[in-house]
Design a protein around this motif. Structure first.
Motif, PDB file in Angstrom:
ATOM      1  N   LEU A  17      -8.609  -8.671  13.972  1.00  0.00           N
ATOM      2  CA  LEU A  17      -8.399  -7.910  15.016  1.00  0.00           C
ATOM      3  C   LEU A  17      -9.282  -6.468  14.753  1.00  0.00           C
ATOM      4  N   GLU A  18      -9.845  -5.939  15.844  1.00  0.00           N
ATOM      5  CA  GLU A  18     -10.862  -4.881  15.641  1.00  0.00           C
ATOM      6  C   GLU A  18     -10.825  -4.059  16.780  1.00  0.00           C
ATOM      7  N   PRO A  19     -10.623  -2.523  16.576  1.00  0.00           N
ATOM      8  CA  PRO A  19     -10.880  -1.776  17.638  1.00  0.00           C
ATOM      9  C   PRO A  19     -11.994  -1.882  18.563  1.00  0.00           C
ATOM     10  N   PHE A  20     -12.117  -1.798  19.595  1.00  0.00           N
ATOM     11  CA  PHE A  20     -13.346  -2.007  20.531  1.00  0.00           C
ATOM     12  C   PHE A  20     -13.883  -0.530  20.611  1.00  0.00           C
ATOM     13  N   HIS A  21     -15.140  -0.454  19.959  1.00  0.00           N
ATOM     14  CA  HIS A  21     -15.885   0.680  20.203  1.00  0.00           C
ATOM     15  C   HIS A  21     -17.474   0.332  20.720  1.00  0.00           C
ATOM     16  N   PRO A  22     -17.533   0.656  22.087  1.00  0.00           N
ATOM     17  CA  PRO A  22     -18.737   0.350  22.745  1.00  0.00           C
ATOM     18  C   PRO A  22     -20.096   0.805  22.166  1.00  0.00           C
ATOM     19  N   GLY A  26     -18.690   4.745  26.867  1.00  0.00           N
ATOM     20  CA  GLY A  26     -18.144   4.580  28.341  1.00  0.00           C
ATOM     21  C   GLY A  26     -18.600   3.384  29.041  1.00  0.00           C
ATOM     22  N   GLU A  27     -19.447   2.489  28.421  1.00  0.00           N
ATOM     23  CA  GLU A  27     -19.737   1.192  28.980  1.00  0.00           C
ATOM     24  C   GLU A  27     -19.176   0.057  28.157  1.00  0.00           C
ATOM     25  N   PRO A 234     -28.044  -4.610  20.356  1.00  0.00           N
ATOM     26  CA  PRO A 234     -26.816  -5.539  20.430  1.00  0.00           C
ATOM     27  C   PRO A 234     -25.889  -5.201  21.708  1.00  0.00           C
ATOM     28  N   PHE A 235     -25.158  -6.131  22.240  1.00  0.00           N
ATOM     29  CA  PHE A 235     -24.400  -5.648  23.322  1.00  0.00           C
ATOM     30  C   PHE A 235     -23.023  -5.550  22.735  1.00  0.00           C
ATOM     31  N   ASP A 236     -21.980  -5.502  23.650  1.00  0.00           N
ATOM     32  CA  ASP A 236     -20.554  -5.281  23.205  1.00  0.00           C
ATOM     33  C   ASP A 236     -19.910  -6.788  22.753  1.00  0.00           C
ATOM     34  N   ILE A 237     -19.697  -7.661  23.787  1.00  0.00           N
ATOM     35  CA  ILE A 237     -18.961  -8.726  23.589  1.00  0.00           C
ATOM     36  C   ILE A 237     -19.498 -10.155  24.151  1.00  0.00           C
ATOM     37  N   HIS A 238     -19.571 -11.213  23.392  1.00  0.00           N
ATOM     38  CA  HIS A 238     -19.942 -12.409  23.885  1.00  0.00           C
ATOM     39  C   HIS A 238     -18.883 -13.517  23.691  1.00  0.00           C
ATOM     40  N   GLY A 272     -26.248 -10.104  17.380  1.00  0.00           N
ATOM     41  CA  GLY A 272     -26.551  -9.868  18.666  1.00  0.00           C
ATOM     42  C   GLY A 272     -25.202  -9.299  19.808  1.00  0.00           C
ATOM     43  N   ALA A 273     -24.373  -9.263  19.252  1.00  0.00           N
ATOM     44  CA  ALA A 273     -23.115  -8.698  19.895  1.00  0.00           C
ATOM     45  C   ALA A 273     -22.144  -8.449  18.818  1.00  0.00           C
ATOM     46  N   ASN A 274     -21.315  -7.221  19.068  1.00  0.00           N
ATOM     47  CA  ASN A 274     -20.484  -6.633  18.073  1.00  0.00           C
ATOM     48  C   ASN A 274     -19.340  -7.505  18.042  1.00  0.00           C
TER      49      ASN A 274
END
Length: 484
Positions: A17-22, A26-27, A234-238, A272-274
């Protein structure tokens, strides 16, 4: 953006589990692997899109500006993860004596119909693979010299040229390897096709000129190109189904590393994605989940049997997305009953609010609890439990409860503020009696019972039973009847 309950998500790449850091403050930029449109999606396929929808709705609820992309694979996917064999679209076109473009359009529209029926929000963009072929060729040209080699059958990616290939899958398992057919000349068994040449003397309905000959892109190339083109690396989530975790997504990651000139996967952004997220399987014991079985479980089949599609959405929400979910008709029926109870509860709350009835408990307390459980890796079972309380606790002022239910349902997507009892009465396809005939017969039966003419009452009930109508005397939900 709220600071009360930071969003934490399970990252398949790190297995924690990881905290979401965009990436962009804000996106939230999300890419979801979409369908290969050679056949109808089965309900197991659709679980992945319910999960991705819940993720997107939660990100919106948390205040992020969401850009969600889902692809449509209308070219390039073979009959397995293999690098040999028939293209699924070409095969379906031949079997149905239609053009490949007609096949792709028909099944794309069928998929979109299921998306709508399940109340899955439209993404910011549907990326159609055939519209990105020029970009795919440019992407492949950019990585070919350092990471690829050419064989008679196509251009192949050498997985030994990037660090940590397969880390997402956690192992180069024999199961994974067995899904990749051997191709003469491959340097490594796990190497995969970037571009597949059309064999000499053959032609495909979908093929393009490239530096490696006329042919079509490999399946894995498509998602790397479309996600990078629209969202940027890189983008946030795949996201995708857990079946993609073993081969498809590791291949995507390898391409992304090559394209972005990144190193090992100790740093997630190099992939490519966090964050990489995967929903678990929907299990169905009769074997009708596989499309190869012929008659497989489609959403339309559920509707044809009299189940509202949102009952299936409810069924999905009752299990955590990382847990296996077993499908059964009994379980679907129970999910429909739960949905009916909620619809009735909202109706009663509105009646109480109209009468000006009050209460002394703050509904926002429940909304805060809901935010906490959803922020804990999208815990929808606990989220539904909070919703049950909002619908059923009489101490909450009813008008406040309705507003709070709207906030919660904006995430869960059950349409509780618009759904009615009538909506949930889906007529089974095999039924011949009309709803008007059912209601008229029930009215006659009600009059007979009021007059204590139980012989007539029983006769009318038997008539309805013969037509497949179950009269639900004493039903605590007050549903009166259902078609079996």
């Amino acid at each position: 953006m709220t600071d009360a309950a930071p969003l934490t998500l399970f990252n398949s790449l790190t297995r924690q589990l990881e905290p979401f850091h965009p990436v962009h403050p804000g996106e939230a930029r999300v890419y979801t692997c979409g369908p290969t449109v050679y056949n109808y999606p089965h309900i197991g396929n659709m679980r992945a899109y319910v999960f991705a929808d819940i993720l997107g709705r939660t990100l919106s609820f948390k205040g992020y500006k969401l850009t969600h992309v889902i692809n449509i694979t209308d070219v390039g996917h073979l009959t397995d993860d293999a690098d040999a064999g028939e293209d699924k679209l070409e095969k379906a076109a031949a079997e149905n004596a239609q053009s490949i473009w007609q096949i792709a359009q028909h099944y794309t529209e069928a998929y979109w119909a299921d998306i709508k029926a399940l109340n899955i929000r439209q993404p910011a963009q549907w990326t159609i693979a055939t519209k990105f072929v020029p970009q795919m060729i440019e992407f492949a040209k950019g990585i070919a010299e350092k990471h690829c080699y050419e064989l008679d059958s196509g251009l192949y990616f050498d997985v030994s040229t990037v660090a940590d290939y397969g880390r997402l899958a956690r192992a180069e398992t024999s199961e994974g390897q067995s899904r990749i057919d051997p191709v003469p000349g491959k340097r490594n068994q796990l190497d995969f096709a970037i571009w597949r040449k059309t064999p000499p003397g053959e032609s495909r309905q979908m093929e393009w000129d490239s530096p490696w000959g006329r042919g079509a892109p490999g399946w894995h190339l498509e998602c790397s190109v479309m996600s990078g083109e629209v969202l940027g690396f890189p983008f946030d989530i795949h996201t995708g189904g857990i079946d993609h975790r073993e081969i498809h997504h590791p291949c995507e990651i390898a391409q992304n590393q090559a394209h972005c000139h990144t190193n090992g996967l100790d740093k997630a952004a190099n992939s490519g994605a966090n964050i990489w997220m995967h929903n678990n399987f929907l299990v169905e014991r009769s074997g009708k989940m596989s499309k190869s079985s012929g008659e497989f479980l489609r959403l339309q089949l559920l509707i044809d049997k009299g189940y509202h599609p949102l009952a299936y959405r409810m069924m999905c929400l009752q299990a955590h997305y990382r847990s296996e979910l077993e499908f059964s008709w009994e379980g679907l029926g129970a999910a429909l009953v739960r949905l009916k109870r909620m619809v009735m509860g909202v109706e009663k709350l509105r009646e109480r609010a109209h009468k000006g009835q009050g209460g002394n408990f703050d509904a926002n307390t429940y909304v805060g609890t809901f935010e906490n459980v959803m922020s804990d890796d999208l815990n929808t079972p606990e989220g539904l439990a909070v919703l049950d309380l909002l619908v059923g606790v009489s101490a909450i002022p009813p008008s406040d409860a309705v507003v709070a239910i709207g906030k919660v349902d904006a995430v869960l997507g059950l349409n509780l503020l618009t759904l009615t009892r009538t909506d949930l009465r889906i007529r089974p396809k095999a039924a011949t009696i009309t709803v008007a005939e059912i209601e008229a017969t029930l009215a006659q039966r009600k009059d007979a019972r009021a007059a204590k003419d139980f012989a007539t009452s029983d006769k009318l009930r038997d008539k309805l039973t013969a037509e497949g109508v179950e009269v639900m005397d004493g039903d605590p939900l007050g549903w009166d009847w259902k078609l079996g």
